[in-house]
Design a protein around this motif. Structure first.
Motif, PDB file in Angstrom:
ATOM      1  N   ASP A  11       0.874  -1.286   0.178  1.00 53.48           N
ATOM      2  CA  ASP A  11       0.125   0.122  -0.082  1.00 53.48           C
ATOM      3  C   ASP A  11       0.852   1.268  -0.011  1.00 53.48           C
ATOM      4  O   ASP A  11       0.645   2.160  -0.672  1.00 53.48           O
ATOM      5  CB  ASP A  11      -1.027   0.032   1.374  1.00 53.48           C
ATOM      6  N   ILE A  12       1.643   1.366   0.806  1.00 56.03           N
ATOM      7  CA  ILE A  12       2.746   2.220   0.800  1.00 56.03           C
ATOM      8  C   ILE A  12       3.366   2.662  -0.544  1.00 56.03           C
ATOM      9  O   ILE A  12       3.731   3.697  -0.994  1.00 56.03           O
ATOM     10  CB  ILE A  12       3.678   2.264   1.932  1.00 56.03           C
ATOM     11  N   THR A  13       4.147   1.621  -1.102  1.00 57.74           N
ATOM     12  CA  THR A  13       4.583   1.598  -2.548  1.00 57.74           C
ATOM     13  C   THR A  13       3.674   1.889  -3.544  1.00 57.74           C
ATOM     14  O   THR A  13       3.886   2.891  -4.246  1.00 57.74           O
ATOM     15  CB  THR A  13       4.999   0.252  -2.710  1.00 57.74           C
ATOM     16  N   PHE A  14       2.396   1.580  -3.520  1.00 60.98           N
ATOM     17  CA  PHE A  14       1.444   1.992  -4.331  1.00 60.98           C
ATOM     18  C   PHE A  14       1.095   3.528  -4.311  1.00 60.98           C
ATOM     19  O   PHE A  14       1.141   4.332  -5.090  1.00 60.98           O
ATOM     20  CB  PHE A  14       0.173   1.190  -4.184  1.00 60.98           C
ATOM     21  N   CYS A  15       1.024   3.982  -2.934  1.00 59.36           N
ATOM     22  CA  CYS A  15       0.942   5.329  -2.725  1.00 59.36           C
ATOM     23  C   CYS A  15       1.953   6.465  -3.055  1.00 59.36           C
ATOM     24  O   CYS A  15       1.590   7.335  -3.814  1.00 59.36           O
ATOM     25  CB  CYS A  15       0.483   5.565  -1.229  1.00 59.36           C
ATOM     26  N   LEU A  16       2.895   5.761  -2.806  1.00 54.97           N
ATOM     27  CA  LEU A  16       4.304   6.673  -3.396  1.00 54.97           C
ATOM     28  C   LEU A  16       4.657   6.605  -5.056  1.00 54.97           C
ATOM     29  O   LEU A  16       4.850   7.621  -5.474  1.00 54.97           O
ATOM     30  CB  LEU A  16       5.799   6.060  -2.842  1.00 54.97           C
ATOM     31  N   SER A  17       3.833   5.561  -5.432  1.00 56.83           N
ATOM     32  CA  SER A  17       3.912   5.443  -7.150  1.00 56.83           C
ATOM     33  C   SER A  17       3.007   6.379  -7.828  1.00 56.83           C
ATOM     34  O   SER A  17       3.101   6.891  -8.763  1.00 56.83           O
ATOM     35  CB  SER A  17       3.820   4.048  -7.484  1.00 56.83           C
ATOM     36  N   TRP A  55       2.954  18.500   1.110  1.00 56.97           N
ATOM     37  CA  TRP A  55       3.141  17.246   0.395  1.00 56.97           C
ATOM     38  C   TRP A  55       3.220  16.087   1.222  1.00 56.97           C
ATOM     39  O   TRP A  55       2.463  14.896   0.843  1.00 56.97           O
ATOM     40  CB  TRP A  55       4.507  17.193  -0.394  1.00 56.97           C
ATOM     41  N   ARG A  56       3.781  16.212   2.379  1.00 57.12           N
ATOM     42  CA  ARG A  56       3.467  15.128   3.319  1.00 57.12           C
ATOM     43  C   ARG A  56       2.211  14.854   3.959  1.00 57.12           C
ATOM     44  O   ARG A  56       1.888  13.685   4.228  1.00 57.12           O
ATOM     45  CB  ARG A  56       4.602  15.582   4.709  1.00 57.12           C
ATOM     46  N   SER A  57       1.631  16.001   4.353  1.00 58.31           N
ATOM     47  CA  SER A  57       0.125  15.960   4.675  1.00 58.31           C
ATOM     48  C   SER A  57      -0.791  15.174   3.793  1.00 58.31           C
ATOM     49  O   SER A  57      -1.454  14.136   3.963  1.00 58.31           O
ATOM     50  CB  SER A  57      -0.383  17.180   5.165  1.00 58.31           C
ATOM     51  N   ASP A  58      -0.421  15.403   2.363  1.00 53.74           N
ATOM     52  CA  ASP A  58      -1.246  14.751   1.139  1.00 53.74           C
ATOM     53  C   ASP A  58      -1.051  13.489   0.983  1.00 53.74           C
ATOM     54  O   ASP A  58      -1.885  12.769   1.008  1.00 53.74           O
ATOM     55  CB  ASP A  58      -1.170  15.681  -0.200  1.00 53.74           C
ATOM     56  N   PHE A  59       0.231  12.980   1.435  1.00 53.63           N
ATOM     57  CA  PHE A  59       0.610  11.612   1.332  1.00 53.63           C
ATOM     58  C   PHE A  59       0.223  10.881   2.358  1.00 53.63           C
ATOM     59  O   PHE A  59      -0.571   9.866   2.245  1.00 53.63           O
ATOM     60  CB  PHE A  59       2.326  11.642   1.293  1.00 53.63           C
ATOM     61  N   LYS A  60       0.136  11.345   3.697  1.00 56.80           N
ATOM     62  CA  LYS A  60      -0.345  10.712   4.727  1.00 56.80           C
ATOM     63  C   LYS A  60      -1.971  10.595   4.674  1.00 56.80           C
ATOM     64  O   LYS A  60      -2.305   9.604   5.044  1.00 56.80           O
ATOM     65  CB  LYS A  60       0.009  11.527   6.124  1.00 56.80           C
ATOM     66  N   SER A  62      -3.729  10.464   1.771  1.00 60.03           N
ATOM     67  CA  SER A  62      -4.020   9.400   0.615  1.00 60.03           C
ATOM     68  C   SER A  62      -3.521   8.047   1.254  1.00 60.03           C
ATOM     69  O   SER A  62      -4.501   6.967   1.100  1.00 60.03           O
ATOM     70  CB  SER A  62      -2.954   9.462  -0.313  1.00 60.03           C
ATOM     71  N   LEU A  63      -2.415   7.832   1.839  1.00 54.82           N
ATOM     72  CA  LEU A  63      -2.009   6.407   2.398  1.00 54.82           C
ATOM     73  C   LEU A  63      -3.146   6.017   3.556  1.00 54.82           C
ATOM     74  O   LEU A  63      -3.450   4.627   3.413  1.00 54.82           O
ATOM     75  CB  LEU A  63      -0.729   6.652   3.299  1.00 54.82           C
ATOM     76  N   ASN A  64      -3.759   6.900   4.185  1.00 56.29           N
ATOM     77  CA  ASN A  64      -4.684   6.629   5.501  1.00 56.29           C
ATOM     78  C   ASN A  64      -5.971   6.004   4.544  1.00 56.29           C
ATOM     79  O   ASN A  64      -6.549   5.345   5.045  1.00 56.29           O
ATOM     80  CB  ASN A  64      -4.931   7.999   6.200  1.00 56.29           C
ATOM     81  N   ILE A  65      -6.397   6.628   3.609  1.00 57.66           N
ATOM     82  CA  ILE A  65      -7.654   6.244   2.612  1.00 57.66           C
ATOM     83  C   ILE A  65      -7.392   4.985   2.159  1.00 57.66           C
ATOM     84  O   ILE A  65      -8.071   4.018   2.264  1.00 57.66           O
ATOM     85  CB  ILE A  65      -7.943   7.448   1.623  1.00 57.66           C
ATOM     86  N   GLN A  68      -7.412   2.144   4.760  1.00 54.27           N
ATOM     87  CA  GLN A  68      -8.804   1.955   5.247  1.00 54.27           C
ATOM     88  C   GLN A  68      -9.788   1.400   4.034  1.00 54.27           C
ATOM     89  O   GLN A  68     -10.711   0.606   4.509  1.00 54.27           O
ATOM     90  CB  GLN A  68      -9.554   3.467   5.719  1.00 54.27           C
ATOM     91  N   HIS A  69      -9.582   1.823   2.822  1.00 55.93           N
ATOM     92  CA  HIS A  69     -10.463   1.411   1.702  1.00 55.93           C
ATOM     93  C   HIS A  69      -9.652   0.823   0.686  1.00 55.93           C
ATOM     94  O   HIS A  69     -10.182   0.865  -0.279  1.00 55.93           O
ATOM     95  CB  HIS A  69     -11.157   2.757   1.185  1.00 55.93           C
ATOM     96  N   GLY A  70      -8.662   0.075   0.986  1.00 55.79           N
ATOM     97  CA  GLY A  70      -7.964  -0.511  -0.028  1.00 55.79           C
ATOM     98  C   GLY A  70      -8.639  -1.555  -1.184  1.00 55.79           C
ATOM     99  O   GLY A  70      -8.310  -1.653  -2.437  1.00 55.79           O
TER     100      GLY A  70
END
Length: 83
Positions: A11-17, A55-60, A62-65, A68-70
């Protein structure tokens, strides 16, 4: 390595991509070294502190979403690819 750990890494890798490459680089740089300060990352990047915090807040967010809903996102993506 547990199943959940692998899923979290995926999930983290996907979010970073899916974020802009320059945003991804900043996020990776900050979280890659526990001794690296946020001020150092800001200085290295040449960007403003407020921009990088956004940027960091947006990443966090997105990752949280995604965390929770992957499964819902996977289903939506598969449906979109089939359309």
């Amino acid at each position: 390595m547990s199943k959940w750990y692998k899923k979290d890494i995926a999930d983290i890798t996907f979010c970073l991509s899916v974020i802009k490459p320059e945003h991804s680089q900043v996020i990776k740089r900050y979280y890659s070294d526990k001794f690296l300060t946020w001020d150092h990352v800001v200085s290295e990047s040449g960007q403003s502190n407020s921009a990088l915090k956004t940027w960091r807040s947006d990443f966090k967010t997105s990752l949280n979403i995604i965390l929770q809903h992957g499964d819902e996102f996977i289903n939506i993506r598969q449906e979109a690819l089939q359309a």
